[in-house]
Enzyme design. Structure first.
Site, PDB file in Angstrom:
ATOM      1  N   LYS A  79       0.862  -1.196   0.000  1.00  0.00           N
ATOM      2  CA  LYS A  79       0.000   0.000   0.000  1.00  0.00           C
ATOM      3  C   LYS A  79       0.896   1.243   0.000  1.00  0.00           C
ATOM      4  O   LYS A  79       1.893   1.295   0.734  1.00  0.00           O
ATOM      5  CB  LYS A  79      -0.882  -0.024   1.256  1.00  0.00           C
ATOM      6  CG  LYS A  79      -1.895   1.111   1.330  1.00  0.00           C
ATOM      7  CD  LYS A  79      -2.757   0.986   2.599  1.00  0.00           C
ATOM      8  CE  LYS A  79      -3.861   2.024   2.644  1.00  0.00           C
ATOM      9  NZ  LYS A  79      -4.699   1.910   3.862  1.00  0.00           N
ATOM     10  N   SER A 162      -9.719   2.123   2.794  1.00  0.00           N
ATOM     11  CA  SER A 162      -8.820   2.799   1.892  1.00  0.00           C
ATOM     12  C   SER A 162      -7.828   1.896   1.169  1.00  0.00           C
ATOM     13  O   SER A 162      -7.235   2.324   0.175  1.00  0.00           O
ATOM     14  CB  SER A 162      -8.029   3.854   2.685  1.00  0.00           C
ATOM     15  OG  SER A 162      -7.214   3.244   3.656  1.00  0.00           O
ATOM     16  N   SER A 186     -10.099  -0.051   7.040  1.00  0.00           N
ATOM     17  CA  SER A 186      -9.480   0.020   5.708  1.00  0.00           C
ATOM     18  C   SER A 186      -8.815  -1.249   5.194  1.00  0.00           C
ATOM     19  O   SER A 186      -8.435  -1.308   4.031  1.00  0.00           O
ATOM     20  CB  SER A 186      -8.445   1.140   5.677  1.00  0.00           C
ATOM     21  OG  SER A 186      -9.093   2.348   5.407  1.00  0.00           O
TER      22      SER A 186
HETATM   23  N1  GLN Z   1     -13.259   4.483   6.119  1.00  0.00           N
HETATM   24  C1  GLN Z   1     -12.666   4.952   7.338  1.00  0.00           C
HETATM   25  C2  GLN Z   1     -12.308   6.409   7.190  1.00  0.00           C
HETATM   26  O1  GLN Z   1     -12.595   6.953   6.211  1.00  0.00           O
HETATM   27  C3  GLN Z   1     -11.491   4.116   7.714  1.00  0.00           C
HETATM   28  C4  GLN Z   1     -10.272   4.427   6.961  1.00  0.00           C
HETATM   29  C5  GLN Z   1      -9.099   3.617   7.417  1.00  0.00           C
HETATM   30  O2  GLN Z   1      -9.255   2.632   8.112  1.00  0.00           O
HETATM   31  N2  GLN Z   1      -7.918   4.086   7.054  1.00  0.00           N
HETATM   32  O3  GLN Z   1     -11.764   6.997   8.071  1.00  0.00           O
END
Ligand code: GLN
Length: 503
Positions: A79, A162, A186
Site C-alpha cells: 500500500k 482505503s 481500511s
Molecule cells: N473508512 C474509514 C475512514 O474513512 C477508515 C479508513 C481507514 O481505516 N484508514 O476513516
C-alpha cells in the site's frame, strides 16, 4: 492470468521449494499481470525491476542452499502509505507527489527480510481517509468484480477503501499478498468488497514506523491475502516489537500459521445483538446467521453477547480520527515534504501549498479535527469521544469474559458503484459501522469472504478477538473459510474454469 497468478502464498512457497518454478518466473507472471490490468488503476507505482532483482536473489539463495525466509521469492504489493526507500510514497495525495523516502518502514523491511519481492505500490484513498478509493489523487481503483461481464451500461464498482488498490490487486491476481493499513476498517472493508481475506492485527502488533500517519492511536498495518493461512504467514513476517515505535508491543509473536489450522471445537463465539442494526439488509443478516451455523456445525458454541455502546462508535470514530489527522497532517507545509506552492509570505506559501495539495475529503477531516480540538469545543467533542471510546473498549472486555471471539458482518453492503455516496459523506461514513468499534478498542479483527450477494458480489464476515489473540481470530476465520468454500474469482479476469483454489 496464468496459473502462477492463481496461487496462494503457501502454495507458491511449496512450488518454489519443489522447484516447480523459480521466483523469477513467479515475479515475471505477476509483472505481466500488473501490466495487463492497468485499467483497474490498482497501482500508483510499479516496481518490476526491483521485483525481478529480489526474485533473482531469492533464486540464488535457494540454489546456494542458504537459509530462506517464509516469504522467500513471493511477490507482494505494498500500500502506498508505507515508506519505501528510494521508491515514491504518496499516501494517495497530491501533496506527497514525488516524495521519495530515504528510509524504509519497519513492516516493509520485515517483509523484505523474509524474502518478499515488492511488485509495486498500491493506490488508496488520500491519506487512507475513505471507504471507496474515490478520494485518491491518482484516480479511483476499479473493483475487479464489476461490472458483470456482458451487462452493458453497468457502472464500475469501488473496491472499498482505503486499501482498495491492495484488495483489487489480490482479487485480480496481480500479487500473492499485499499490505494494508486499517484505522477504522481500511483492511477489512475492501477485503469484503473484493472477496479476499484482510486481517487488522491488535493495535501495537505491527510497527507504525515509516507508515504515513492518519490517526496514530488507531492506525495498524496488516496482511491482505487470498486465504486465512496466507494471512497468518504474512502477519508472522510483518509483526514484532520495534523500538522505533513507542506503541509497538514488546511481546513475542506466536506461530500464527499453526493457529490457523486448529479446530474450533469448544470455542465460544459471541453474536453482538447491537450489530443487528435497523434497516440491515436481509442478505447480510442471512449470511451472518449462516456464519453462526457454520461455527456451530464445527463444534463451537455460539451465544448472544451485548456491546451496549456500539451505536456511539461511528460518531466517536469520526471525532477521534479527524482530530488526530488534523494534528498529523500539520507537517505538510510545503517545507519538509513533497509539493510547494509559492506565495508572497511564508503564511501564503503554507496556505497555497495545503489548498492545492489536499483533496476535499482530507480538507473536511482537517476542518472537523481542528474544530473538535479547539478550545471552546474540546470538552464537548474530543474529551467526550475519548470517554465513550473507553466505554466501547470496556464493552468488549466484558463480552470477552464470556466468549473467545465475536462474529459480525464486515460491511453493511456489497461493493457499490463508483460515484455513489460521494456527495454524501455521512452515507460513506456509515459503511464503517461494523468495523470502527474494534478499531476504537484496538482489537484484532479479520474479514473472511463468506458468500456472494444476490448481484454476484463478494460479502465478508468479520471475526473480532481479544487483544493480542490473533490466533483465535485466525482459527475462527479458517472455520468460516472451510465452510464457505469461497473460491470464486472475478469473472472478467478469470477464465471460466475456477482458479487453482487453495481453499
Ligand atoms: N473508512 C474509514 C475512514 O474513512 C477508515 C479508513 C481507514 O481505516 N484508514 O476513516
Amino acid at each position: 492470468m496464468s496459473a502462477l497468478t492463481d496461487l496462494g502464498i503457501a502454495e507458491a512457497a511449496a512450488g518454489l521449494a519443489k522447484r516447480d518454478f523459480s521466483a523469477v518466473e513467479l515475479a515475471r507472471a505477476h509483472i505481466a499481470a500488473v501490466a495487463g490490468a492497468r485499467a483497474l488503476n490498482a497501482f500508483i507505482v510499479e516496481t518490476p525491476d526491483a521485483a525481478l532483482a529480489a526474485a533473482a536473489e531469492s533464486d540464488k539463495r535457494r540454489q546456494d542452499g542458504r537459509s530462506l525466509g517464509v516469504l522467500d521469492g513471493i511477490p507482494l504489493a505494498i500500500k502506498d502509505l508505507f515508506c519505501t526507500e528510494g521508491v515514491q510514497t504518496t499516501a494517495g495525495s497530491r501533496i506527497l507527489k514525488g516524495f521519495v523516502p530515504a528510509y524504509e518502514s519497519t513492516v516493509t523491511r520485515n517483509l523484505k527480510r523474509a524474502g518478499a519481492a515488492m511488485i509495486g505500490k498500491t493506490n488508496l484513498d488520500e491519506f487512507a481517509m475513505g471507504s471507496s478509493n474515490i478520494t485518491s489523487a491518482f484516480g479511483p481503483v476499479k473493483n475487479p468484480w464489476g461490472p458483470p461481464l456482458g451487462r452493458a451500461g453497468n457502472k464500475e464498482l469501488v473496491p472499498g477503501g482505503s486499501s482498495g488498490g491492495s484488495a483489487a490487486a489480490i482479487a485480480a491476481g496481480l500479487a500473492l499478498g499485499a499490505t494494508g493499513t486499517d484505522t477504522g476498517g481500511s483492511i477489512r472493508q475492501p477485503a469484503s468488497f473484493c472477496g479476499i481475506v484482510g486481517l487488522k492485527p491488535t493495535y501495537g502488533r505491527c510497527s507504525r514506523f515509516g507508515i504515513v500517519a492518519f490517526a496514530s492511536s488507531l492506525d495498524q498495518a496488516g496482511p491482505m491475502t487470498r486465504n486465512v493461512k496466507d494471512a497468518a504467514l504474512m502477519l508472522g513476517a510483518m509483526a514484532g516489537h520495534d523500538p522505533r515505535d513507542s506503541t509497538s508491543a514488546p511481546i513475542p509473536c506466536p506461530d500464527f500459521a499453526r493457529a490457523a489450522i486448529a479446530p474450533v471445537k469448544g470455542l465460544r463465539v459471541g453474536i453482538p445483538k447491537e450489530y443487528r442494526i435497523e434497516g440491515m439488509s436481509s442478505e447480510i443478516d442471512a449470511l451472518w446467521r449462516k456464519g453462526e451455523q457454520w461455527l456451530r456445525e464445527q463444534g463451537a458454541e455460539v451465544v448472544e453477547v451485548s456491546l451496549p455502546h456500539t451505536r456511539y462508535a461511528l460518531p466517536t470514530y469520526y471525532i477521534v480520527a479527524p482530530a488526530e489527522a488534523s494534528s498529523n497532517l500539520a507537517r505538510y507545509d510545503g517545507v519538509r515534504f513533497g509539493l510547494r506552492v509559492p506565495g508572497e509570505t511564508l503564511d501564503d506559501m503554507y496556505m497555497n501549498t495545503r489548498a492545492a495539495g489536499f483533496g476535499p475529503e482530507v480538507r473536511r477531516r482537517i476542518l472537523i479535527g481542528t474544530y473538535v480540538l479547539s478550545a471552546g469545543y474540546y470538552d464537548a467533542y474530543y474529551l467526550k469521544a475519548q470517554k465513550v471510546r473507553a466505554l466501547i473498549a470496556r464493552d468488549f472486555r466484558d463480552a470477552f469474559a464470556t466468549v473467545d471471539a465475536i462474529l459480525a458482518p464486515t460491511a453493511p453492503s456489497p461493493a457499490f458503484a463508483i460515484g455513489e455516496k460521494t456527495e454524501d459523506p455521512i452515507a460513506m461514513y456509515l459503511n464503517d459501522v461494523f468495523t470502527v468499534p474494534a478499531s476504537l478498542a484496538g482489537l484484532p479483527a479479520m474479514s473472511v469472504p463468506a458468500g456472494l450477494s444476490a448481484g454476484g458480489l463478494p460479502l465478508g464476515l468479520q471475526i473480532i478477538g481479544r487483544a493480542f489473540d490473533e490466533e483465535t481470530v485466525l482459527r475462527a476465520g479458517a472455520a468460516i473459510e472451510r465452510a464457505a468454500g469461497f473460491d470464486t474469482r472475478p469473472s472478467r479476469l478469470v477464465p471460466a474454469k475456477a482458479g487453482k483454489g487453495d481453499r
